[in-house]
Design a protein around this motif. Structure first.
Motif, PDB file in Angstrom:
ATOM      1  N   VAL A  25      19.302  -3.219  40.806  1.00 37.14           N
ATOM      2  CA  VAL A  25      19.072  -2.032  41.616  1.00 37.14           C
ATOM      3  C   VAL A  25      20.110  -0.979  41.255  1.00 37.14           C
ATOM      4  O   VAL A  25      21.274  -1.289  41.057  1.00 37.14           O
ATOM      5  N   SER A  26      19.690   0.258  41.197  1.00 34.18           N
ATOM      6  CA  SER A  26      20.596   1.376  40.962  1.00 34.18           C
ATOM      7  C   SER A  26      21.426   1.648  42.216  1.00 34.18           C
ATOM      8  O   SER A  26      20.997   1.351  43.329  1.00 34.18           O
ATOM      9  N   VAL A  27      22.591   2.226  42.021  1.00 35.12           N
ATOM     10  CA  VAL A  27      23.429   2.601  43.159  1.00 35.12           C
ATOM     11  C   VAL A  27      22.798   3.760  43.931  1.00 35.12           C
ATOM     12  O   VAL A  27      22.962   3.879  45.133  1.00 35.12           O
ATOM     13  N   THR A  28      22.043   4.585  43.262  1.00 36.52           N
ATOM     14  CA  THR A  28      21.332   5.675  43.931  1.00 36.52           C
ATOM     15  C   THR A  28      19.833   5.485  43.757  1.00 36.52           C
ATOM     16  O   THR A  28      19.375   4.978  42.737  1.00 36.52           O
ATOM     17  N   CYS A  29      19.096   5.868  44.761  1.00 35.89           N
ATOM     18  CA  CYS A  29      17.639   5.802  44.658  1.00 35.89           C
ATOM     19  C   CYS A  29      17.155   7.025  43.874  1.00 35.89           C
ATOM     20  O   CYS A  29      17.687   8.128  44.045  1.00 35.89           O
ATOM     21  N   PRO A  30      16.150   6.844  43.039  1.00 36.89           N
ATOM     22  CA  PRO A  30      15.644   7.989  42.277  1.00 36.89           C
ATOM     23  C   PRO A  30      14.904   8.971  43.181  1.00 36.89           C
ATOM     24  O   PRO A  30      14.284   8.576  44.166  1.00 36.89           O
ATOM     25  N   ALA A  31      14.984  10.243  42.839  1.00 36.11           N
ATOM     26  CA  ALA A  31      14.227  11.256  43.574  1.00 36.11           C
ATOM     27  C   ALA A  31      12.752  11.100  43.230  1.00 36.11           C
ATOM     28  O   ALA A  31      12.403  10.688  42.131  1.00 36.11           O
ATOM     29  N   PHE A  32      11.901  11.415  44.170  1.00 35.03           N
ATOM     30  CA  PHE A  32      10.470  11.270  43.923  1.00 35.03           C
ATOM     31  C   PHE A  32       9.730  12.601  43.939  1.00 35.03           C
ATOM     32  O   PHE A  32       8.519  12.634  43.771  1.00 35.03           O
ATOM     33  N   THR A  33      10.451  13.670  44.125  1.00 33.81           N
ATOM     34  CA  THR A  33       9.854  15.005  44.035  1.00 33.81           C
ATOM     35  C   THR A  33      10.704  15.855  43.102  1.00 33.81           C
ATOM     36  O   THR A  33      11.885  15.580  42.880  1.00 33.81           O
TER      37      THR A  33
ATOM     38  N   PRO B  66      -0.108   1.494  48.742  1.00 33.54           N
ATOM     39  CA  PRO B  66      -0.744   1.103  50.006  1.00 33.54           C
ATOM     40  C   PRO B  66      -1.565   2.266  50.565  1.00 33.54           C
ATOM     41  O   PRO B  66      -1.215   3.432  50.385  1.00 33.54           O
ATOM     42  N   GLY B  67      -2.626   1.933  51.260  1.00 39.43           N
ATOM     43  CA  GLY B  67      -3.527   2.962  51.773  1.00 39.43           C
ATOM     44  C   GLY B  67      -3.143   3.534  53.116  1.00 39.43           C
ATOM     45  O   GLY B  67      -3.721   4.529  53.553  1.00 39.43           O
TER      46      GLY B  67
ATOM     47  N   GLN C  82      13.315  13.866  49.189  1.00 39.06           N
ATOM     48  CA  GLN C  82      14.143  13.430  48.066  1.00 39.06           C
ATOM     49  C   GLN C  82      14.464  11.947  48.135  1.00 39.06           C
ATOM     50  O   GLN C  82      14.232  11.227  47.181  1.00 39.06           O
ATOM     51  N   ARG C  83      14.980  11.500  49.269  1.00 39.71           N
ATOM     52  CA  ARG C  83      15.395  10.100  49.374  1.00 39.71           C
ATOM     53  C   ARG C  83      14.185   9.201  49.594  1.00 39.71           C
ATOM     54  O   ARG C  83      13.433   9.384  50.544  1.00 39.71           O
ATOM     55  N   ALA C  84      14.013   8.229  48.730  1.00 43.85           N
ATOM     56  CA  ALA C  84      12.881   7.310  48.817  1.00 43.85           C
ATOM     57  C   ALA C  84      13.054   6.309  49.955  1.00 43.85           C
ATOM     58  O   ALA C  84      12.081   5.752  50.443  1.00 43.85           O
ATOM     59  N   GLY C  85      14.286   6.095  50.371  1.00 41.78           N
ATOM     60  CA  GLY C  85      14.553   5.163  51.443  1.00 41.78           C
ATOM     61  C   GLY C  85      15.875   5.461  52.102  1.00 41.78           C
ATOM     62  O   GLY C  85      16.717   6.166  51.551  1.00 41.78           O
ATOM     63  N   ALA C  86      16.046   4.930  53.294  1.00 39.85           N
ATOM     64  CA  ALA C  86      17.311   5.072  54.021  1.00 39.85           C
ATOM     65  C   ALA C  86      17.463   3.865  54.926  1.00 39.85           C
ATOM     66  O   ALA C  86      16.476   3.314  55.412  1.00 39.85           O
TER      67      ALA C  86
ATOM     68  N   ALA D 156       7.271   8.742  48.326  1.00 38.65           N
ATOM     69  CA  ALA D 156       7.760   7.896  47.237  1.00 38.65           C
ATOM     70  C   ALA D 156       6.807   6.732  47.000  1.00 38.65           C
ATOM     71  O   ALA D 156       6.537   6.361  45.858  1.00 38.65           O
ATOM     72  N   ALA D 157       6.289   6.160  48.073  1.00 42.82           N
ATOM     73  CA  ALA D 157       5.342   5.047  47.924  1.00 42.82           C
ATOM     74  C   ALA D 157       4.096   5.503  47.172  1.00 42.82           C
ATOM     75  O   ALA D 157       3.514   4.737  46.404  1.00 42.82           O
ATOM     76  N   LYS D 158       3.685   6.735  47.379  1.00 38.72           N
ATOM     77  CA  LYS D 158       2.499   7.259  46.704  1.00 38.72           C
ATOM     78  C   LYS D 158       2.780   7.618  45.240  1.00 38.72           C
ATOM     79  O   LYS D 158       1.884   7.565  44.405  1.00 38.72           O
ATOM     80  N   ARG D 159       4.021   7.985  44.916  1.00 39.93           N
ATOM     81  CA  ARG D 159       4.342   8.453  43.566  1.00 39.93           C
ATOM     82  C   ARG D 159       4.909   7.364  42.654  1.00 39.93           C
ATOM     83  O   ARG D 159       4.720   7.403  41.454  1.00 39.93           O
ATOM     84  N   PHE D 160       5.645   6.427  43.232  1.00 33.57           N
ATOM     85  CA  PHE D 160       6.268   5.377  42.430  1.00 33.57           C
ATOM     86  C   PHE D 160       5.276   4.257  42.168  1.00 33.57           C
ATOM     87  O   PHE D 160       4.391   3.989  42.979  1.00 33.57           O
ATOM     88  N   ASP D 161       5.478   3.568  41.055  1.00 36.09           N
ATOM     89  CA  ASP D 161       4.702   2.342  40.865  1.00 36.09           C
ATOM     90  C   ASP D 161       5.346   1.237  41.708  1.00 36.09           C
ATOM     91  O   ASP D 161       6.412   1.415  42.294  1.00 36.09           O
ATOM     92  N   ARG D 162       4.679   0.103  41.785  1.00 40.28           N
ATOM     93  CA  ARG D 162       5.136  -0.993  42.642  1.00 40.28           C
ATOM     94  C   ARG D 162       6.565  -1.423  42.305  1.00 40.28           C
ATOM     95  O   ARG D 162       7.401  -1.606  43.182  1.00 40.28           O
ATOM     96  N   ALA D 163       6.877  -1.593  41.022  1.00 41.83           N
ATOM     97  CA  ALA D 163       8.214  -2.051  40.625  1.00 41.83           C
ATOM     98  C   ALA D 163       9.294  -1.053  41.037  1.00 41.83           C
ATOM     99  O   ALA D 163      10.364  -1.448  41.504  1.00 41.83           O
TER     100      ALA D 163
END
Length: 178
Positions: free
Chosen positions: A104-112, A4-5, A40-44, A60-67
């Protein structure tokens, strides 16, 4: 279009996507925010006894793909569902059951990439860190929860290591790109 922009576009996407997730959560009652500080945390998902807020990391939105990012949204929605149905949330059996069902994973992946690593000087325990927390700046005052030994900290980009507050201060002075 992904990513998203703008923050508003991210929140609009997240709200719309949340409505499509097969989980009986009242998405209309959720508050949504974007964090530009998260490293670190992509969401909370938080609950203050009155409102449930899902906070999504802009980085995370900028680094992760949509899925990948949709998995983050589903993860946080499970927490929101738990707050709405049980008044509490965690990563226990109730969460894991829904996580399995929603892929869904139990933990969110780190994005940095982490900047620092804590290592026990005795056992194999390690933990990555993104910020200079109290244990990073003064590791001699903390002990490993696994075996009780002291920690050593490594600055991953430089390989610089320390075990004391003075060692941390020296490393900060020597490392050009912290």
């Amino acid at each position: 279009m992904w990513p998203p922009g703008s923050h508003d576009a991210l929140l609009e996407y997240a709200r719309s996507y949340a409505d499509s997730v097969p989980l009986p959560v009242d998405t209309d009652s959720l508050d949504w925010e974007v964090s530009t500080r998260a490293k670190q945390r992509a969401g909370a998902c938080t609950y203050d006894g009155d409102a449930i807020t899902i906070r999504l990391a802009w980085g995370a939105a900028k680094r992760f793909d949509r899925a990948q990012f949709e998995r983050v949204i589903r993860h946080e929605l499970i927490h929101a569902w738990e707050y709405q149905t049980a008044g509490e949330a965690g990563h226990g059996a109730r969460f894991r059951e829904q996580a399995d069902r929603l892929d869904v994973s139990v933990t969110c992946p780190a994005f940095t990439t982490p900047r620092l690593r804590l290592e026990c000087t005795n056992c194999a325990w390690t933990a990555d860190r993104h910020r200079a927390s109290a244990v990073v700046t003064d590791p001699e005052t903390r002990r490993c929860g696994e075996c009780g030994a002291r920690y050593e900290v490594e600055h991953l980009a430089s390989g610089e290591r320390w075990r004391t507050a003075a060692g941390y201060r020296g490393a900060r002075e020597r490392i050009e790109s912290w």
